[in-house]
Design a protein around this motif. Structure first.
Motif, PDB file in Angstrom:
ATOM      1  N   SER A 165       0.813  -1.214   0.000  1.00  0.00           N
ATOM      2  CA  SER A 165       0.000   0.000   0.000  1.00  0.00           C
ATOM      3  C   SER A 165       0.848   1.266   0.000  1.00  0.00           C
ATOM      4  O   SER A 165       0.537   2.232  -0.704  1.00  0.00           O
ATOM      5  CB  SER A 165      -0.943   0.000   1.210  1.00  0.00           C
ATOM      6  N   ASP A 166       1.929   1.279   0.786  1.00  0.00           N
ATOM      7  CA  ASP A 166       2.760   2.479   0.839  1.00  0.00           C
ATOM      8  C   ASP A 166       3.482   2.735  -0.478  1.00  0.00           C
ATOM      9  O   ASP A 166       3.691   3.889  -0.877  1.00  0.00           O
ATOM     10  CB  ASP A 166       3.776   2.377   1.984  1.00  0.00           C
ATOM     11  N   GLN A 167       3.841   1.668  -1.185  1.00  0.00           N
ATOM     12  CA  GLN A 167       4.514   1.822  -2.474  1.00  0.00           C
ATOM     13  C   GLN A 167       3.551   2.341  -3.542  1.00  0.00           C
ATOM     14  O   GLN A 167       3.939   3.142  -4.401  1.00  0.00           O
ATOM     15  CB  GLN A 167       5.116   0.483  -2.895  1.00  0.00           C
ATOM     16  N   THR A 205       0.973   4.277  -2.920  1.00  0.00           N
ATOM     17  CA  THR A 205       0.794   5.692  -2.585  1.00  0.00           C
ATOM     18  C   THR A 205       1.966   6.524  -3.093  1.00  0.00           C
ATOM     19  O   THR A 205       1.778   7.606  -3.657  1.00  0.00           O
ATOM     20  CB  THR A 205       0.672   5.866  -1.059  1.00  0.00           C
ATOM     21  N   ARG A 206       3.170   6.005  -2.912  1.00  0.00           N
ATOM     22  CA  ARG A 206       4.362   6.724  -3.342  1.00  0.00           C
ATOM     23  C   ARG A 206       4.346   6.956  -4.859  1.00  0.00           C
ATOM     24  O   ARG A 206       4.727   8.028  -5.343  1.00  0.00           O
ATOM     25  CB  ARG A 206       5.614   5.948  -2.944  1.00  0.00           C
ATOM     26  N   ASP A 256       1.059  -6.374   1.712  1.00  0.00           N
ATOM     27  CA  ASP A 256       1.235  -5.926   3.097  1.00  0.00           C
ATOM     28  C   ASP A 256       1.116  -7.119   4.034  1.00  0.00           C
ATOM     29  O   ASP A 256       1.902  -7.283   4.972  1.00  0.00           O
ATOM     30  CB  ASP A 256       0.167  -4.891   3.449  1.00  0.00           C
ATOM     31  N   LYS A 299      -0.493  -0.443  11.205  1.00  0.00           N
ATOM     32  CA  LYS A 299       0.341   0.172  10.174  1.00  0.00           C
ATOM     33  C   LYS A 299      -0.361   0.143   8.823  1.00  0.00           C
ATOM     34  O   LYS A 299      -0.332   1.119   8.069  1.00  0.00           O
ATOM     35  CB  LYS A 299       1.680  -0.574  10.080  1.00  0.00           C
ATOM     36  N   TYR A 300      -1.011  -0.975   8.525  1.00  0.00           N
ATOM     37  CA  TYR A 300      -1.736  -1.074   7.257  1.00  0.00           C
ATOM     38  C   TYR A 300      -2.909  -0.103   7.226  1.00  0.00           C
ATOM     39  O   TYR A 300      -3.179   0.522   6.195  1.00  0.00           O
ATOM     40  CB  TYR A 300      -2.227  -2.499   7.028  1.00  0.00           C
ATOM     41  N   SER A 319      -1.544   3.233   6.410  1.00  0.00           N
ATOM     42  CA  SER A 319      -1.066   3.262   5.032  1.00  0.00           C
ATOM     43  C   SER A 319      -2.219   3.288   4.041  1.00  0.00           C
ATOM     44  O   SER A 319      -2.184   4.012   3.039  1.00  0.00           O
ATOM     45  CB  SER A 319      -0.176   2.035   4.771  1.00  0.00           C
ATOM     46  N   GLU A 363      -3.744   6.719   3.940  1.00  0.00           N
ATOM     47  CA  GLU A 363      -2.909   7.639   3.167  1.00  0.00           C
ATOM     48  C   GLU A 363      -3.099   7.418   1.661  1.00  0.00           C
ATOM     49  O   GLU A 363      -3.102   8.381   0.878  1.00  0.00           O
ATOM     50  CB  GLU A 363      -1.442   7.448   3.546  1.00  0.00           C
TER      51      GLU A 363
END
Length: 204
Positions: A101-103, A105-106, A132, A159-160, A163, A166
Motif C-alpha cells: 500500500s505504501d509503495q 501511494t508513493r 502488506d 500500520k496497514y 497506510s 494515506e
C-alpha cells in the motif's frame, strides 16, 4: 501451529473488515456526486457516452495469474462498458505486481502521469493489501512467543490501516469527485499458502 492459525485468522478478519470499512466509507461520501448513468433515456444526447477509469494497485490490477491471458479484470470491465452499457470506457492501468500500500501511494505522489489520469477519472479501482499481509507473515510467522506474535500482528494491522488511509487520501487529493472501488484478496492464505490445506479449510 494452532496458535499461529488462531491469531492469523483474527488478523485476516480484521484485515477484511478494514478494507470493507474504507470502501463503504469512501463510496458513501461520494454517492451524491458521481456521474449518473441513465441508459433508459430515449434522448441520445442525455446518455453518457464516455467515461474514464484508472486502475492502480498490485498484481491483481496488473493481471498476473489470469489463466485466460486477457490481462486480468481491468479489460473485462472495459468490455462490459463497451458491449453492454454502450459506453466508451477509457482505461489507464497502473498495476505493478508485488507492491504494498505504501509503495502504491508513493507512485501516485511521484508520477505526474498517474496524477493527471486520476484528475480526469470518473472511477478509480484499487487492489491492495495482499503484499502488506505477506510482508507481515514473513516477519512474524516463526515467532514462538504468543504475546510477541500477537503484539506484532496488531502493530502490522495498525500500520496497514494508516497506510491504506494515506493511499485513499492521495487519490482524493487529485480528484475529490471520483468513485473509489477498493478490493483485496478474498482468501490470501490460499494465494500464498495453497499447499497448506488445513489453513484453507479454515479461511475458505
Amino acid at each position: 501451529m494452532k496458535r499461529f492459525i488462531k491469531y492469523f485468522i483474527l488478523f485476516i478478519i480484521s484485515f477484511v473488515a478494514l478494507i470493507l470499512y474504507f470502501s463503504i466509507n469512501i463510496n458513501n461520501k461520494n454517492v451524491h456526486r458521481h456521474i449518473q448513468i441513465d441508459q433508459s433515456s430515449n434522448n441520445e444526447d442525455e446518455r453518457v457516452k464516455l467515461m474514464n477509469l484508472v486502475a492502480i494497485g498490485d498484481s491483481l490490477t496488473q493481471g498476473v495469474g489470469d489463466v485466460s491471458n486477457s490481462g486480468g479484470y481491468v479489460p473485462r470491465i472495459k468490455q462490459l462498458f463497451d458491449e453492454r452499457l454502450k459506453i466508451d470506457l477509457n482505461v489507464k492501468n497502473y498495476g505493478i505486481a508485488g507492491e504494498r500500500s505504501d509503495q502504491i501511494t508513493r507512485r501516485i505522489l511521484q508520477k505526474e502521469s498517474i496524477q493527471k489520469d486520476i484528475q480526469k477519472a470518473n472511477m478509480v479501482v484499487i487492489t491492495v493489501g495482499g503484499n502488506d499481509l505477506l510482508q507481515s507473515l514473513q516477519k512474524n510467522a516463526l515467532i514462538a512467543n504468543d504475546n510477541t506474535f500477537h503484539k506484532n500482528m496488531n502493530s502490522a494491522l495498525n500500520k496497514y490501516q494508516t497506510s491504506l488511509n494515506e493511499l485513499l487520501h492521495a487519490v482524493k487529493h487529485y480528484n475529490s469527485n471520483c468513485r473509489i472501488y477498493l478490493f483485496g484478496v478474498y482468501n490470501p492464505l490460499y494465494v500464498y499458502f495453497a499447499n497448506v490445506e488445513k489453513n484453507n479449510r479454515l479461511c475458505g
